[in-house]
Design a protein around this motif. Structure first.
Motif, PDB file in Angstrom:
ATOM      1  N   ILE A   6      16.172  10.192  44.437  1.00  0.00           N
ATOM      2  CA  ILE A   6      16.346   8.983  45.249  1.00  0.00           C
ATOM      3  C   ILE A   6      16.170   7.726  44.398  1.00  0.00           C
ATOM      4  O   ILE A   6      16.952   6.775  44.490  1.00  0.00           O
ATOM      5  CB  ILE A   6      15.357   8.993  46.426  1.00  0.00           C
ATOM      6  CG1 ILE A   6      15.768  10.081  47.427  1.00  0.00           C
ATOM      7  CG2 ILE A   6      15.295   7.625  47.105  1.00  0.00           C
ATOM      8  CD1 ILE A   6      14.771  10.291  48.537  1.00  0.00           C
ATOM      9  N   VAL A   7      15.155   7.718  43.527  1.00  0.00           N
ATOM     10  CA  VAL A   7      14.928   6.548  42.672  1.00  0.00           C
ATOM     11  C   VAL A   7      16.063   6.377  41.678  1.00  0.00           C
ATOM     12  O   VAL A   7      16.535   5.252  41.437  1.00  0.00           O
ATOM     13  CB  VAL A   7      13.575   6.674  41.944  1.00  0.00           C
ATOM     14  CG1 VAL A   7      13.407   5.551  40.926  1.00  0.00           C
ATOM     15  CG2 VAL A   7      12.427   6.655  42.944  1.00  0.00           C
ATOM     16  N   ARG A  34      25.145  12.768  49.707  1.00  0.00           N
ATOM     17  CA  ARG A  34      24.645  12.002  50.848  1.00  0.00           C
ATOM     18  C   ARG A  34      23.292  12.528  51.310  1.00  0.00           C
ATOM     19  O   ARG A  34      22.368  11.763  51.595  1.00  0.00           O
ATOM     20  CB  ARG A  34      25.649  12.066  51.997  1.00  0.00           C
ATOM     21  CG  ARG A  34      26.867  11.168  51.829  1.00  0.00           C
ATOM     22  CD  ARG A  34      27.846  11.390  52.956  1.00  0.00           C
ATOM     23  NE  ARG A  34      28.992  10.512  52.843  1.00  0.00           N
ATOM     24  CZ  ARG A  34      30.108  10.628  53.564  1.00  0.00           C
ATOM     25  NH1 ARG A  34      30.202  11.625  54.447  1.00  0.00           N
ATOM     26  NH2 ARG A  34      31.111   9.798  53.413  1.00  0.00           N
ATOM     27  N   GLU A  35      23.164  13.847  51.381  1.00  0.00           N
ATOM     28  CA  GLU A  35      21.925  14.445  51.845  1.00  0.00           C
ATOM     29  C   GLU A  35      20.774  14.183  50.878  1.00  0.00           C
ATOM     30  O   GLU A  35      19.645  13.917  51.291  1.00  0.00           O
ATOM     31  CB  GLU A  35      22.108  15.958  52.022  1.00  0.00           C
ATOM     32  CG  GLU A  35      23.059  16.345  53.136  1.00  0.00           C
ATOM     33  CD  GLU A  35      23.349  17.829  53.146  1.00  0.00           C
ATOM     34  OE1 GLU A  35      22.854  18.538  52.227  1.00  0.00           O
ATOM     35  OE2 GLU A  35      24.066  18.300  54.037  1.00  0.00           O
ATOM     36  N   GLU A  36      21.073  14.265  49.604  1.00  0.00           N
ATOM     37  CA  GLU A  36      20.021  14.214  48.601  1.00  0.00           C
ATOM     38  C   GLU A  36      19.572  12.807  48.231  1.00  0.00           C
ATOM     39  O   GLU A  36      18.459  12.613  47.761  1.00  0.00           O
ATOM     40  CB  GLU A  36      20.466  14.949  47.326  1.00  0.00           C
ATOM     41  CG  GLU A  36      20.664  16.446  47.504  1.00  0.00           C
ATOM     42  CD  GLU A  36      19.365  17.154  47.814  1.00  0.00           C
ATOM     43  OE1 GLU A  36      18.391  16.991  47.056  1.00  0.00           O
ATOM     44  OE2 GLU A  36      19.317  17.856  48.842  1.00  0.00           O
ATOM     45  N   THR A  37      20.451  11.830  48.416  1.00  0.00           N
ATOM     46  CA  THR A  37      20.121  10.490  47.913  1.00  0.00           C
ATOM     47  C   THR A  37      19.854   9.483  49.024  1.00  0.00           C
ATOM     48  O   THR A  37      19.598   8.306  48.735  1.00  0.00           O
ATOM     49  CB  THR A  37      21.275   9.945  47.037  1.00  0.00           C
ATOM     50  OG1 THR A  37      22.469   9.831  47.837  1.00  0.00           O
ATOM     51  CG2 THR A  37      21.546  10.870  45.872  1.00  0.00           C
ATOM     52  N   THR A  38      19.891   9.911  50.281  1.00  0.00           N
ATOM     53  CA  THR A  38      19.575   9.000  51.370  1.00  0.00           C
ATOM     54  C   THR A  38      18.076   8.908  51.531  1.00  0.00           C
ATOM     55  O   THR A  38      17.412   9.926  51.801  1.00  0.00           O
ATOM     56  CB  THR A  38      20.208   9.479  52.691  1.00  0.00           C
ATOM     57  OG1 THR A  38      21.621   9.564  52.516  1.00  0.00           O
ATOM     58  CG2 THR A  38      19.867   8.515  53.819  1.00  0.00           C
ATOM     59  N   PRO A  39      17.488   7.744  51.333  1.00  0.00           N
ATOM     60  CA  PRO A  39      16.021   7.623  51.467  1.00  0.00           C
ATOM     61  C   PRO A  39      15.566   7.947  52.878  1.00  0.00           C
ATOM     62  O   PRO A  39      16.244   7.624  53.854  1.00  0.00           O
ATOM     63  CB  PRO A  39      15.746   6.151  51.117  1.00  0.00           C
ATOM     64  CG  PRO A  39      16.969   5.685  50.403  1.00  0.00           C
ATOM     65  CD  PRO A  39      18.112   6.467  50.975  1.00  0.00           C
ATOM     66  N   THR A  40      14.420   8.591  52.983  1.00  0.00           N
ATOM     67  CA  THR A  40      13.830   8.862  54.292  1.00  0.00           C
ATOM     68  C   THR A  40      12.882   7.746  54.635  1.00  0.00           C
ATOM     69  O   THR A  40      12.034   7.353  53.832  1.00  0.00           O
ATOM     70  CB  THR A  40      13.075  10.204  54.267  1.00  0.00           C
ATOM     71  OG1 THR A  40      12.108  10.179  53.213  1.00  0.00           O
ATOM     72  CG2 THR A  40      14.051  11.351  54.034  1.00  0.00           C
ATOM     73  N   ILE A  95      11.414   3.290  47.934  1.00  0.00           N
ATOM     74  CA  ILE A  95      10.056   3.819  47.774  1.00  0.00           C
ATOM     75  C   ILE A  95       9.037   2.710  47.973  1.00  0.00           C
ATOM     76  O   ILE A  95       7.997   2.908  48.622  1.00  0.00           O
ATOM     77  CB  ILE A  95       9.884   4.458  46.389  1.00  0.00           C
ATOM     78  CG1 ILE A  95      10.926   5.574  46.162  1.00  0.00           C
ATOM     79  CG2 ILE A  95       8.474   4.978  46.189  1.00  0.00           C
ATOM     80  CD1 ILE A  95      10.738   6.768  47.057  1.00  0.00           C
ATOM     81  N   ALA A  96       9.326   1.528  47.433  1.00  0.00           N
ATOM     82  CA  ALA A  96       8.387   0.401  47.545  1.00  0.00           C
ATOM     83  C   ALA A  96       8.183   0.002  49.000  1.00  0.00           C
ATOM     84  O   ALA A  96       7.051  -0.237  49.447  1.00  0.00           O
ATOM     85  CB  ALA A  96       8.902  -0.786  46.731  1.00  0.00           C
ATOM     86  N   ARG A  97       9.266  -0.070  49.765  1.00  0.00           N
ATOM     87  CA  ARG A  97       9.162  -0.520  51.160  1.00  0.00           C
ATOM     88  C   ARG A  97       8.363   0.436  52.031  1.00  0.00           C
ATOM     89  O   ARG A  97       7.742   0.023  53.016  1.00  0.00           O
ATOM     90  CB  ARG A  97      10.558  -0.726  51.741  1.00  0.00           C
ATOM     91  CG  ARG A  97      11.261  -1.976  51.234  1.00  0.00           C
ATOM     92  CD  ARG A  97      12.579  -2.250  51.936  1.00  0.00           C
ATOM     93  NE  ARG A  97      13.640  -1.359  51.485  1.00  0.00           N
ATOM     94  CZ  ARG A  97      14.118  -0.331  52.177  1.00  0.00           C
ATOM     95  NH1 ARG A  97      13.591  -0.017  53.357  1.00  0.00           N
ATOM     96  NH2 ARG A  97      15.103   0.404  51.708  1.00  0.00           N
ATOM     97  N   THR A  98       8.378   1.724  51.687  1.00  0.00           N
ATOM     98  CA  THR A  98       7.655   2.705  52.503  1.00  0.00           C
ATOM     99  C   THR A  98       6.278   3.042  51.948  1.00  0.00           C
ATOM    100  O   THR A  98       5.536   3.808  52.570  1.00  0.00           O
ATOM    101  CB  THR A  98       8.485   4.003  52.608  1.00  0.00           C
ATOM    102  OG1 THR A  98       8.733   4.529  51.292  1.00  0.00           O
ATOM    103  CG2 THR A  98       9.806   3.745  53.313  1.00  0.00           C
TER     104      THR A  98
END
Length: 433
Positions: free
Chosen positions: A133-134, A426-432, A142-145
């Motif tokens: 993701i990064v 799409r599945e792997e790089t969409t941030p949760t 990552i920072a926002r969550t």
């Protein structure tokens, strides 16, 4: 900073120069400032040493992909100042460094505190997924969550300035170093080694920590022979920031009372407390004859003609590239019919070929994707697209591989491959969120 084979870490000292050294280790995504509220009290008794992880807090961006490497860099930095013995407190990844020191450099460690730590942090797949993701989206998601993972909701709402500080701290971290730190956490697993930690240990955890919570803390206490547990109410993962007074008090008491004696160079021995006397339950039986078994000569492995069996290396590489979940699923589905095939590909495809030093894993992913497109193997293309992301290829680079394959493998084959790869990316790089 020094120009050595082992890069030094960015550091600072606080407190009297003649006091014993106490080291405070940070969590991934943080800087030494996470300990600011502890320092004023701790320097009354110790010379406090804080450090930044590579690429964090403006530190030089020399990525370190293992906890062993981070511990080596810390020791190299301390060696510059002649610091041979110290107490150590670390949070999360900083705690992993503390366990590495206790296991492999016990002569340097006088006492240990593990905060929001675990003998294994989640699963390797989780941290390698975070790296994907990064690599694709940068550190902003990552920072926002981060505040959601680090703080209780009440604290985050009541302390907006600290919440903003946490977001900016992650956002300004070097992405490559953050990914390397994720890899260090992914490969860290000392569950079977906890019994070898021989220094007095405080295990400290926030009661509301959803990342490495009380369950992981109790695992540490159960495995470390001389460990004590402290649960801080109303705190989440970054407990030194959220409950600074409680953490300071616990650290002060632990390191004041549990400081193992140093190695005595004059006698060549270390003082070890006597073991407790155990009650004698029965008279000792007369000694019995000891049977001595004849040791047969070693027999070469039939699979390898006398060379080391590549299966162990193969299963390690297979898990690192494809992920634990995929490999566990494949092995669980194996039976008498397919089990030999699973062993075959683990030993030869992964242990012999993927583990060869001639190409790095990125290059092997490029070659594998191209071959799978040419052969029309779309099922395997899906999980090898995931593997390519884990091996460091970006979605843009995977697109270029498929475009190149279209020229030499055919447009229809590449068209099918693009559909598969697009869905996986799409599945792997969409941030949760």
């Amino acid at each position: 900073m020094s120009e050595t084979k082992t890069p030094a870490l960015q550091y600072r000292f606080d407190g009297p120069e003649d006091a014993p050294v106490l080291i405070l280790g940070p969590s991934i995504g943080t800087t030494w400032h996470m300990w600011d509220r502890q320092v004023p009290d701790l320097v009354k008794q110790w010379r406090v040493f804080r450090f930044d992880l590579p690429g964090h807090g403006g530190a030089p961006a020399y990525p370190a992909g293992s906890v062993t490497d981070l511990a080596a860099r810390l020791l190299a930095t301390l060696d510059q100042f002649g610091v041979q013995r110290f107490g150590y407190a670390g949070c999360a990844l900083g705690g992993a460094i503390g366990m590495e020191l206790a296991l492999n450099h016990p002569e340097r460690l006088a006492s240990l505190a593990l905060i929001a730590a675990s003998p294994r942090f989640g699963t390797a797949d989780e941290f390698r997924q975070r790296g994907v993701i990064v690599r694709t989206n940068g550190l902003d998601p990552i920072a926002r969550t981060s505040p959601d993972r680090w703080f209780t909701s009440g604290f985050a709402a009541a302390q907006p300035a600290i919440t903003d500080w946490a977001v900016q701290m992650v956002r300004t971290t070097d992405p490559g170093c953050y990914i390397a730190a994720c890899e260090a956490l992914a490969s860290f697993d000392v569950r079977t080694d906890l019994g070898r930690i021989g220094v007095p240990t405080l295990v400290l955890v926030g009661s509301d920590d959803q990342v490495t919570g009380p369950a992981e803390a109790r695992t540490l206490v159960a495995g470390i022979p001389d460990a004590r547990l402290a649960v801080v109410p109303g705190a989440s993962h970054l407990v030194p920031v959220e409950q600074p007074a409680a953490v300071t008090d616990l650290l002060f008491r632990h390191f004041s009372t549990a400081w193992q004696p140093a190695f005595d160079s004059t006698t060549g021995q270390t003082a070890i407390p006597a073991a407790p006397v155990k009650p004698v339950l029965a008279a000792a039986a007369p000694p019995q004859p000891v049977a001595i078994a004849e040791i047969a000569p070693a027999v070469p492995d039939p699979h390898t003609g006398g060379r080391p069996d590549p299966y162990d290396a193969g299963i390690k590489v297979r898990r690192e590239v494809l992920g634990d979940a995929h490999v566990d699923r494949a092995l669980a589905q194996a039976d008498d019919f397919s089990g030999d095939f699973q062993e075959f590909i683990t030993r030869y495809a992964w242990g012999e070929i993927w583990d060869r030093p001639g190409l790095d894993r990125r290059s092997r992913s490029v070659a594998t994707l191209t071959a799978l497109v040419g052969g029309g193997h779309l099922d395997e293309l899906a999980f090898h697209t995931r593997a390519a992301l884990r091996n460091g290829l970006t979605p843009t680079e995977i697109k270029e591989v498929l475009l190149q394959a279209a020229v030499y493998c055919g447009v229809p084959a590449a068209n099918s491959a693009f559909k598969v790869a697009q869905q996986v990316i799409r599945e792997e790089t969409t941030p949760t969120e």
